[in-house]
Write a protein that holds these residues in place. Structure first.
Motif, short mmCIF file in Angstrom:
data_model
loop_
_atom_site.label_atom_id
_atom_site.label_comp_id
_atom_site.label_asym_id
_atom_site.label_seq_id
_atom_site.Cartn_x
_atom_site.Cartn_y
_atom_site.Cartn_z
N ASP A 127 -0.93 -3.87 -7.19
CA ASP A 127 0.04 -4.34 -8.10
C ASP A 127 0.63 -3.15 -7.19
O ASP A 127 1.74 -3.11 -7.39
CB ASP A 127 0.41 -4.18 -9.03
CG ASP A 127 -0.08 -5.72 -9.42
OD1 ASP A 127 0.01 -6.76 -8.58
OD2 ASP A 127 -0.07 -5.94 -10.74
N ALA A 128 0.12 -1.38 -6.88
CA ALA A 128 0.63 -0.26 -6.81
C ALA A 128 0.87 -0.67 -5.03
O ALA A 128 1.55 0.66 -4.60
CB ALA A 128 -0.66 0.58 -7.12
N TYR A 129 0.22 -1.71 -4.61
CA TYR A 129 1.01 -1.91 -2.89
C TYR A 129 1.59 -2.74 -2.30
O TYR A 129 1.90 -3.91 -3.28
CB TYR A 129 -1.05 -1.92 -1.65
CG TYR A 129 -1.03 -0.82 -2.27
CD1 TYR A 129 -0.96 0.69 -2.23
CD2 TYR A 129 -2.21 -1.27 -3.64
CE1 TYR A 129 -1.94 1.79 -2.05
CE2 TYR A 129 -3.41 0.13 -3.48
CZ TYR A 129 -3.10 2.02 -3.27
OH TYR A 129 -3.44 2.34 -3.90
N ASP A 130 2.33 -2.54 -1.34
CA ASP A 130 3.11 -3.33 -1.00
C ASP A 130 2.41 -4.92 -0.06
O ASP A 130 2.77 -5.72 -0.20
CB ASP A 130 3.76 -2.95 0.48
CG ASP A 130 5.67 -2.61 -0.42
OD1 ASP A 130 5.97 -2.89 -2.18
OD2 ASP A 130 5.97 -1.13 -0.03
N TYR A 131 1.40 -3.81 0.27
CA TYR A 131 0.57 -4.76 1.44
C TYR A 131 -1.02 -4.31 1.07
O TYR A 131 -1.87 -3.25 1.42
CB TYR A 131 0.82 -5.04 2.96
CG TYR A 131 2.63 -5.53 3.15
CD1 TYR A 131 2.35 -6.41 3.37
CD2 TYR A 131 3.33 -4.42 3.37
CE1 TYR A 131 3.43 -7.15 3.97
CE2 TYR A 131 4.65 -4.86 4.05
CZ TYR A 131 4.57 -6.14 4.54
OH TYR A 131 5.61 -6.61 4.69
#
Ligand SMILES: Nc1ncnc2c1ncn2[C@@H]1O[C@H](COP(=O)(O)OP(=O)(O)OP(=O)(O)O)[C@@H](O)[C@H]1O
Ligand SMILES: [Mg+2]
Length: 214
Positions: free
Chosen positions: A81-85
């Protein structure tokens, strides 16, 4: 934006999973996205490349290695969840990391060399995709990697790949170009190379956009 998790995987070794996944991760990060590169290969090829990148003073990319499928799955679910991809290099062959990655991803991108044995191996990979789809919706893309500059092999391989109903064959291929190998060996995107191969840059940009929905 919800995190998009993409596995670059195939049950065949040496098809360009580490090469293409690295180019995807670095390319997306260069566009300003928050990217996490997950290496599911015991050899840790792609994490090694990203470590070299950090040593060269370029902006770093979050990277982790989990060769064990269960750990990979748990960590991806906990941290993504801390990332876009999240880009997962699923490693060679039919590993536990590949199976686990298929159960947590939104899409799988399957590189295939334009060679008969590689096309045959797609059958195996399709079985893994079918199994994963029993538990989760999943988009599957195939693309030709290290395509020849000429001859009929690209066309023949593409025609054979198009026969698999489970997978969308992308009309964007990567040619066999030193630029891809050299860039990855230095932890760089082909755009970051001192002498840019403009065709390689255009090829990877189109493929990245198609797979990551840019
Ligand atoms: N498009 C390309 N052009 C030129 N060389 C390439 C290309 N793609 C991959 N290669 C080269 O082919 C070899 C295998 O590529 P790579 O290591 O990315 O495959 P892999 O699928 O990750 O392999 P493994 O199954 O062992 O993890 C490497 O030497 C790499 O540099
Ligand atoms: Mg690899």
């Amino acid at each position: 934006m919800a995190t998009k998790t993409v596995v670059v995987g195939s049950s065949k070794g040496g098809t360009g999973k580490s090469t293409t996944s690295l180019q995807f991760s670095i390319g997306l990060a260069r566009e300003g996205a928050r990217v996490w590169h997950v290496d599911g290969d015991r050899q840790q090829t792609s994490v090694t490349a990203i470590t070299l990148r950090a040593e060269s003073g370029r902006p770093t990319i979050a990277a982790s290695a989990y060769a064990d499928g269960r750990t990979l799955r748990t960590q991806v679910l906990q941290q993504r969840d801390a990332y876009d991809y999240v880009v997962i290099d699923a490693g060679g062959r039919d590993s536990s990391a590949l199976r686990a990655a298929l159960t947590v991803c939104d899409a799988v991108a399957i590189p295939c060399l334009p060679r008969t044995f590689d096309v045959w191996a797609m059958q195996d990979m399709m079985q893994l995709v079918d199994e994963a789809r029993a538990v989760r919706e999943l988009t599957a893309y195939a693309f030709l990697n290290a395509a020849d500059a000429g001859g009929a092999d690209n066309r023949d391989a593409a025609a054979a790949l198009a026969e698999f109903p489970q997978v969308e064959l992308l009309p964007f291929r990567l040619g066999r170009r030193k630029a891809f190998a050299n860039a990855c060996g230095a932890g760089l995107h082909v755009e970051e190379m001192p002498r840019r191969d403009l065709i390689a840059c255009a090829e990877i940009d189109r493929l990245t956009a198609a797979i990551f929905g840019l």
